[in-house]
Design a protein around this motif. Sequence first.
Motif, short mmCIF file in Angstrom:
data_model
loop_
_atom_site.label_atom_id
_atom_site.label_comp_id
_atom_site.label_asym_id
_atom_site.label_seq_id
_atom_site.Cartn_x
_atom_site.Cartn_y
_atom_site.Cartn_z
N LEU A 570 26.13 -34.59 60.54
CA LEU A 570 27.00 -36.29 61.75
C LEU A 570 25.55 -36.07 62.63
CD1 LEU A 570 30.61 -35.02 61.44
CD2 LEU A 570 29.33 -36.79 60.30
N SER A 571 25.15 -35.17 63.19
CA SER A 571 24.66 -35.66 64.38
C SER A 571 23.35 -36.59 63.78
CB SER A 571 23.98 -34.41 65.30
OG SER A 571 23.17 -34.94 66.23
N VAL A 572 22.91 -35.76 62.66
CA VAL A 572 21.50 -36.72 62.03
C VAL A 572 21.67 -38.11 61.46
CG1 VAL A 572 20.04 -36.09 59.50
CG2 VAL A 572 20.14 -34.16 61.46
N ALA A 573 22.78 -38.44 60.69
CA ALA A 573 22.89 -39.25 60.15
C ALA A 573 23.12 -40.28 61.29
CB ALA A 573 24.48 -39.72 59.65
N ASP A 574 23.60 -40.53 62.42
CA ASP A 574 23.90 -41.04 63.41
C ASP A 574 22.69 -41.07 64.31
OD1 ASP A 574 25.50 -41.87 66.17
OD2 ASP A 574 24.41 -40.81 66.83
N HIS A 575 21.31 -40.27 64.04
CA HIS A 575 20.05 -40.63 64.17
C HIS A 575 19.75 -41.55 63.34
CE1 HIS A 575 16.44 -39.97 66.37
NE2 HIS A 575 15.69 -39.69 64.39
N VAL A 576 20.16 -41.45 62.01
CA VAL A 576 18.79 -42.52 61.52
C VAL A 576 19.11 -43.79 61.22
CG1 VAL A 576 18.07 -39.65 59.97
CG2 VAL A 576 20.18 -41.32 59.22
N LEU A 577 20.95 -43.66 61.44
CA LEU A 577 21.60 -45.12 61.72
C LEU A 577 20.88 -46.01 62.49
CD1 LEU A 577 24.73 -43.86 59.47
CD2 LEU A 577 22.87 -45.23 58.33
#
Length: 794
Positions: A570-577
Motif C-alpha cells: 500500500l505504501s509503495v503504491a501510494d508513492h508510485v501513483l
Amino acid sequence: MRDVAPQTPAPITDDELQALDAHWRAANYLAVGQIYLMSNPLLTEPLRREHVKPRLLGHWGTSPGLNLVHTHLNRVIRNRGQDALCVWGPGHGGPAVLANSWLEGTYSETYPDVGRDAGGMAALFKQFSFPGGVPSHVAPETPGSIHEGGELGYSLSHAYGAALDNPGLLVACVIGDGEAETGPLAASWHSNKFLDPVHDGAVLPILHLNGYKIANPTVLARLPESELDELLRGYGHVPIHVSGDDPATVHRAMAAAMDDALDRIASIQRAAREEGATERAHWPVIVLRTPKGWTGPAEVDGTPVEGTWRAHQVPLAAVRDNPDHLRQLEGWLRSYRPEELFDEHGAPSEQVLACVPDGDRRLGATPHANGGLLLRGLPLPGLDRFAVPVDKPGASLHEPTKVLGDLLEHVMRHTGDRRDFRIVGPDETASNRLQAVYAASGKAWQAQTLDVDENLDRHGRVMEILSEHTCQGWLEGYLLTGRHGLFSCYEAFVHIVDSMVNQHIKWLRVTRRLPWRAPIASLNYLLTSHVWRQDHNGFSHQDPGFVDHVLNKSPEVVRVYLPPDANTLLSVADHVLRSRDYVNVVVAGKQPCFDWLTMEQAKAHCARGAGIWEWAGTEDGTREPDVVLAAAGDVPTQEVLAAAQLLRQHLPDLVVRVVNVVDLARLLPREEHPHGMPGSDYDALFTRDRPVVFAYHGYPWLIHRLAYRRSGHANLHVRGYKEIGTTTTPFDMVVTNDLDRYRLVMDVIDRVPGLAVRAAPVRQLMEDTRLRHHEWIREHGTDLPEVADWTWTG
C-alpha cells in the motif's frame, strides 16, 4: 455493428487546392533541405559542395506522404475547429514533422533560436542529424509528438491510448506499411473494440502505403486493393482509398477522404452521445497510396529511384563528390519553386499558411502532446483505512494485491467523473486479485456480449486484451496525454514489452532535459503471479528478469520496489501513483502472505527503502552482528525470517541482524542512482566485514552487480532464482533454487568464522530436513507440515 451512410463532401475549390499544394511543396522543400543542407537555405546563390553536409543522414522516402497528411489535417482542423493530435508511425519521419512544425510556427516558439526566417531555416537544416542537433526521427524534442518514430509497431496503440477519455479529441495515426507488418501493430487494430464513442475521442488510422521498406516490398502494399479492403473491414473499419502520383488529383482525393472520414466520425459520436446508439460502429480508415520518395529524383545514375526502395533514405548520396549529383540536388530543390513559398526574409508566404490552424489547434502546439500541462493529481486517500491490522509480526496473513485492490477501487471511483485513471492488463485483473475495482468500473468492451459475461462495461476504464504490447501502448498514450494508470501483469510475461518500456524510458530521459515538457504521471507496473508462486503453472511461467532489464536503464528514470507484505505494498503504491516521470516496477505476491509491519512501520520502512528489522534479529546493542541476513521480496523475506528463527533456536549465542530491502536502487552508490545509499550508510546497515547472506527475489547476480563497489562486497553471498523450475509445491520451488530457510542457515554456518566445526550438527540437521522434504513431497504432494504450518514466534 453499426455502419454510417457515406456522404459526398463538397469538393475543394481551386484556391484551396493551390494553398494546399503550396503548403505541401514548402514542407517537402524543408524536408529535403534538412537532409542535405547546412547553409544557403533559400538557394540565393548556386548550390556548392560546401553548402552540403559532410554526412548525409535522414529518410526522404516517407517524408512527402507525411507532409501530405499534415497538410490535409491542417485543413480539416482549421475548417472544423477540431482539437487534434497526430501520431506519426513511420520510422525516421522527422524531416516532415519538423518541417511542418517550423511552418506553423510552433517550432520557433519552442526553440526561439530557430526563428521562422532565413536564419532560422538555416539552423533548422543544419541541426538535423548533426552533432549537437536533433534526431532523424520524430522524437521528444519535436513539438506535438508523443511517439518516438524509431522502433516500429506502437503508433496505433499509442493513438488509442491518447483518445481514451478525451471525447473532444481527434487522434490521427499515420501507419507506415513497414510498421504495419509488425505483431504489435497487427494486434492494435482490435483497439476499436474498446473505444467508447460516448466518453472517448476518435482515432483516424491513415495507412500510408508507399510500397517499400529499406530494401524490400511491403506486404500490404502488394495486396490487391479488394483483399486489403476485406482485411480492414474484418478489423471493423470502413476503408477510404486515396491513391495516385498526380499532386492535384491526390490533393482533391485526400481532401474528400478527410471530410468523409470526419463526417463519419461525427455521425458515430452523435448517434452514441445524443441518440443512445449502442451498436459497435464501423470507424473509418484512410488508405493512402503514393510513391515512395514522391517528387524526388526519378532516376539517379540511370537507376530508378522514385517509387522504389532506393528512395528510402538519401536518394543522392554523393553530392559533395559528384558534380552531377550536386546539380541534380539543386534541380530537385528548385522544383518546389521556393521563391513562391518564402519571402526574401525566409518567412512562409500567406498562401503556404492559409490552411494552418491557429493557436493550440496547430498540431505542434496541442497541449495533448505535452500531457503534463493537463495532468491533475489523483485523489489518493489516507492509507490507514485500507491497512491491515498487525498486532505483532507474522500473526496474520493477507493477499497483498487484494488489499491493494481496495485502494485502487477508491481511486477508480473517485476519478469517475474526471475519467483520468485506467488499469490495463492482459486478461489478469481478477487473477491478480484486483477485482475490487469492478465495483467502481467494469471492463471496457464494445463488442458482442453474452448472458454469461461478467463485469463488461461499454463505458469501463479497466482494459484487458491478451496482448501485452497493446496494453503497454494504450497506457503510454494515456499517460503521455496527461492521465494516470497502472499496468498489472504476470511477472514472467511482462518481458513481452521489454523493448517498449526501453523506448518509454528513453523518452522520459530526454524529456527531463526539455524544460518545455511538463512532467507526466509515471508508468507503473504491478508484477504479480511471480516466480515463487508459479508452482502450479510451471517453468514457463517462472522468470523474474524484468527487474534486471529495467535496472540497466537510465537511473534518473527507473525505480524497482519489492514490498514484503500488504501494508508495504500500500505504501509503495501510494508513492508510485503520486510520482512523475518515472518507470516504477512493483513486484508483489497475490497469494496469502504474512503481515510483518503496521501501516506506520511500513511507511517508515518504505521511506528508508532498506532497514534493520530489530524485532527479527538477536542484536542487543552490546556487540556487532556476527552475520547479516538480508531479503528483498515477499517469499525471500519469509525464508529469511524462518532462517533467523532457526538460528535463534539452534545457535542462540549467534548475533544475527535482519535487513529488509524494499527499494533495490538503495544498494547502488549515491553517485550512480538518486536513491543510492552513501557508503557510510551502506556500511552501517550491512557492515564492512561481516558475512551477508542475501535472499533475493530474482536472479542473484543482479544484487552483486548493484553492490559490487561496496566495501563489503567480498562478504556478500546471494541466493535467488537459478533458472530451475517446474510444477511442484511452493516450498520446493525455493528448495530447488537454494533459497529455502534451511539452505540459508547452512550458508550462515559456512560463512561465519568458527561456526563450521561448532555448528556441524546443526548444519547436518538442516541438510537432513532438506532431504526429508524431497521425499515427503513425492509421497504426499504437499509441503512438510513444519513448513506449511510455520508461523513467526519471535
